[in-house]
Write a protein that holds these residues in place. Sequence first.
Motif, PDB file in Angstrom:
ATOM      1  N   GLU A  21     -25.910   6.228 -15.793  1.00 58.64           N
ATOM      2  CA  GLU A  21     -25.633   5.060 -14.958  1.00 58.64           C
ATOM      3  C   GLU A  21     -26.719   4.877 -13.896  1.00 58.64           C
ATOM      4  O   GLU A  21     -27.098   3.763 -13.554  1.00 58.64           O
ATOM      5  CB  GLU A  21     -24.255   5.233 -14.300  1.00 58.64           C
ATOM      6  N   LYS A  22     -27.215   6.018 -13.412  1.00 58.49           N
ATOM      7  CA  LYS A  22     -28.255   6.000 -12.377  1.00 58.49           C
ATOM      8  C   LYS A  22     -29.605   5.553 -12.953  1.00 58.49           C
ATOM      9  O   LYS A  22     -30.440   5.009 -12.235  1.00 58.49           O
ATOM     10  CB  LYS A  22     -28.373   7.420 -11.814  1.00 58.49           C
ATOM     11  N   ASN A  23     -29.830   5.829 -14.230  1.00 57.79           N
ATOM     12  CA  ASN A  23     -31.095   5.468 -14.880  1.00 57.79           C
ATOM     13  C   ASN A  23     -30.818   4.521 -16.046  1.00 57.79           C
ATOM     14  O   ASN A  23     -31.032   4.871 -17.194  1.00 57.79           O
ATOM     15  CB  ASN A  23     -31.805   6.719 -15.417  1.00 57.79           C
ATOM     16  N   PRO A  24     -30.284   3.333 -15.755  1.00 57.04           N
ATOM     17  CA  PRO A  24     -29.772   2.489 -16.846  1.00 57.04           C
ATOM     18  C   PRO A  24     -30.897   1.994 -17.759  1.00 57.04           C
ATOM     19  O   PRO A  24     -31.831   1.357 -17.286  1.00 57.04           O
ATOM     20  CB  PRO A  24     -29.105   1.314 -16.115  1.00 57.04           C
ATOM     21  N   PRO A  25     -30.800   2.296 -19.050  1.00 59.69           N
ATOM     22  CA  PRO A  25     -31.787   1.777 -19.988  1.00 59.69           C
ATOM     23  C   PRO A  25     -31.440   0.352 -20.369  1.00 59.69           C
ATOM     24  O   PRO A  25     -30.289  -0.057 -20.251  1.00 59.69           O
ATOM     25  CB  PRO A  25     -31.617   2.704 -21.193  1.00 59.69           C
ATOM     26  N   SER A  26     -32.435  -0.392 -20.822  1.00 57.84           N
ATOM     27  CA  SER A  26     -32.149  -1.735 -21.324  1.00 57.84           C
ATOM     28  C   SER A  26     -31.512  -1.598 -22.694  1.00 57.84           C
ATOM     29  O   SER A  26     -31.923  -0.780 -23.506  1.00 57.84           O
ATOM     30  CB  SER A  26     -33.446  -2.529 -21.418  1.00 57.84           C
ATOM     31  N   MET A  54     -21.398   0.368 -23.090  1.00 58.47           N
ATOM     32  CA  MET A  54     -20.780  -0.958 -23.294  1.00 58.47           C
ATOM     33  C   MET A  54     -21.161  -1.876 -22.136  1.00 58.47           C
ATOM     34  O   MET A  54     -21.560  -3.019 -22.326  1.00 58.47           O
ATOM     35  CB  MET A  54     -19.244  -0.857 -23.333  1.00 58.47           C
ATOM     36  N   LYS A  55     -21.038  -1.313 -20.901  1.00 54.15           N
ATOM     37  CA  LYS A  55     -21.322  -2.097 -19.701  1.00 54.15           C
ATOM     38  C   LYS A  55     -22.787  -2.541 -19.678  1.00 54.15           C
ATOM     39  O   LYS A  55     -23.123  -3.619 -19.205  1.00 54.15           O
ATOM     40  CB  LYS A  55     -20.998  -1.254 -18.464  1.00 54.15           C
ATOM     41  N   LEU A  56     -23.659  -1.671 -20.233  1.00 57.07           N
ATOM     42  CA  LEU A  56     -25.087  -1.999 -20.269  1.00 57.07           C
ATOM     43  C   LEU A  56     -25.411  -2.997 -21.376  1.00 57.07           C
ATOM     44  O   LEU A  56     -26.559  -3.408 -21.531  1.00 57.07           O
ATOM     45  CB  LEU A  56     -25.917  -0.728 -20.478  1.00 57.07           C
ATOM     46  N   GLY A  57     -24.381  -3.334 -22.166  1.00 60.59           N
ATOM     47  CA  GLY A  57     -24.581  -4.363 -23.185  1.00 60.59           C
ATOM     48  C   GLY A  57     -24.947  -3.846 -24.557  1.00 60.59           C
ATOM     49  O   GLY A  57     -25.374  -4.613 -25.429  1.00 60.59           O
ATOM     50  N   PHE A  58     -24.790  -2.549 -24.777  1.00 59.11           N
ATOM     51  CA  PHE A  58     -25.061  -2.019 -26.125  1.00 59.11           C
ATOM     52  C   PHE A  58     -23.952  -2.483 -27.082  1.00 59.11           C
ATOM     53  O   PHE A  58     -22.779  -2.231 -26.818  1.00 59.11           O
ATOM     54  CB  PHE A  58     -25.082  -0.482 -26.117  1.00 59.11           C
TER      55      PHE A  58
END
Lengths: 334, 279
Positions: free
Chosen positions: B198-203, B226-230
Amino acid sequence: MNYKTLNTNKLPEFFEKIKKTGKTVLAPRKKGNKTFFATFDSFDQINFDYVQTALSPKSVLFPRVEELFTYKNDDGTYSVKEPELKNEVVVFGMRPCDGVALDYLCDFFLNENPDKLLQDRKNNTTFISLACKSFDNDCFCTSVGSSPAETLGSDLCFTDMGNGSYYVEVVTDKGQKLVDAFPDLFADTKEINKVEQLAQVPVRFELKNLVPKIPTVFETNIWLDQSLACIGCGACAYVCPTCSCFDVQDECNPKAGTRLRCWDSCAFGQFTLHASGHNPREVQSNRWRNRVMHKFNYSVQNMNTISCVGCGRCIRVCPAGMSIIEHLISVEEA
Amino acid sequence: MEAKNVYIPYQMKIEKVTYEAPQIKTFKLKFINPEDEAKFSFKAGQFGLYSVFGEGESTFCIASSPTRKGYIECTFREVGRVTTALANCEEGDTIGFRGPYGNTFPMESWFGKNLIFITGGIALPPLRCVIWNALDWRDKFKDIIVIYGARTAEDLVYKHELAEWESRSDIDLIQTVDPGGETPDWKGEVGFVPAILEKNPPSSENTIAIVCGPPIMIKLTLPILMKLGFPNESIFTTLENRMKCGVGKCGHCMVGNNYVCKDGPVYRYDELLKLPLEY
């Protein structure tokens, strides 16, 4: 299919003659108040008065404990020897439901990644079923798509016609070979309606309602209610003619020994236990659900058939008095 | 079809034993029989059964990359009868191996994408195979990120390789240890893997996430992805159920109608969601 008759008083001669060819004959024998398959020595040992044998003939193809190979340590490398399975066997007196179970078992073990040991044993074995003239409260073959008239999975099917002769249905080439070996014993006949001679086993639930219903109750408490009595002893799997799960274990020491497989059961807590301590089927209700789901749903998905043949053994053997018939009825009615 | 006794193992010589972490070792194994080696091949994600004669068999992934020919490696923790017997083996000893079994990571379908590996503890070995495979095919992929955590700095496996990945510019490694697991000279992150993700969110754009770890790590990591859109179709994992045969017969690894040993062990998240939670 070919049809034959055999005089019932010729049966002892049939067994003696098979024995003389070097084959082992397994036939029902009484031990206490139960009947088991045992090696035939003399005809008077055979018991004909049984509804169902306590154990199925599954172990003829898939023994309770079976050698996978033996090994010997020769100075750091191992010489490994595969078992040679040469013993030819004729099984007499299994019930037609066990034939259906053997058909399933062979399909399961031989269709994908075929199992050599089971293949060899199957090639060496002829199964003769004896159609049922009686049944008990735990029999439910007619509820799971089978009946005392079923011939699937048998090589020969004998029906006692009540007139001093057996009506013999020759189901497979292997059955034909056995009959052809003793032409003086068998006489040709045409197809006979045998059903009147057979047990009329009542239908207890509707399979066509049950099968689509089972996955819909997966997440419900029904399994917990049903399995409250279950002590996880695994006896149901032990007597089940279609249960095929096994464990692989080593015996002896690093110098010489055997790697073997032995029957296992999804009823045991350790069956799925990970090395980390995590257990995917943590409680008995999960394990019970898996058993029923496997028989009535996973088998259908994977092999297009249910894998319960209604032999009733799990009901007769359960020390906690659980009845799969009652459980399936409760699922059907849920 | 003429069946074969699949339970006869290949005999393998232990060429090298590497101490990785407390109770964790890596074996480098070579085929004793050159004919066995010649016909053996595997792909990233597959596993095998390793055995000590007289003690039994144990299931682990093949931890080396299929791009590195002539040997295989396995990394295991000493927990039970077989793994203890394995841990007592020395360089030069002979053990049994059969495999490869199971499906594979569809690495060819990831060409041209970013890869992020999220893993914890002893779950790095199954992904190490994929990571080295990807590094050996480096020009086929865009960014490669690894987030790896362990309870303590000492529990991290492949420390020498982690150092190598740290120094390479073509792979980003984020190491973390659980709070309290750091040493005075620890330079990595401190915190649980999901928090560090979460601290190092990848695209999530054009990115494949490969997740493997203890159930609790996976459970907490997935909602973040999921939150990051994967999308579910871009998340992969590998299951490690108890197994005894490797060929879909013994029944131990069943999850619903799936045999993890032949239908898995690699699952795309949308496929995994169709199975009951029995893994």
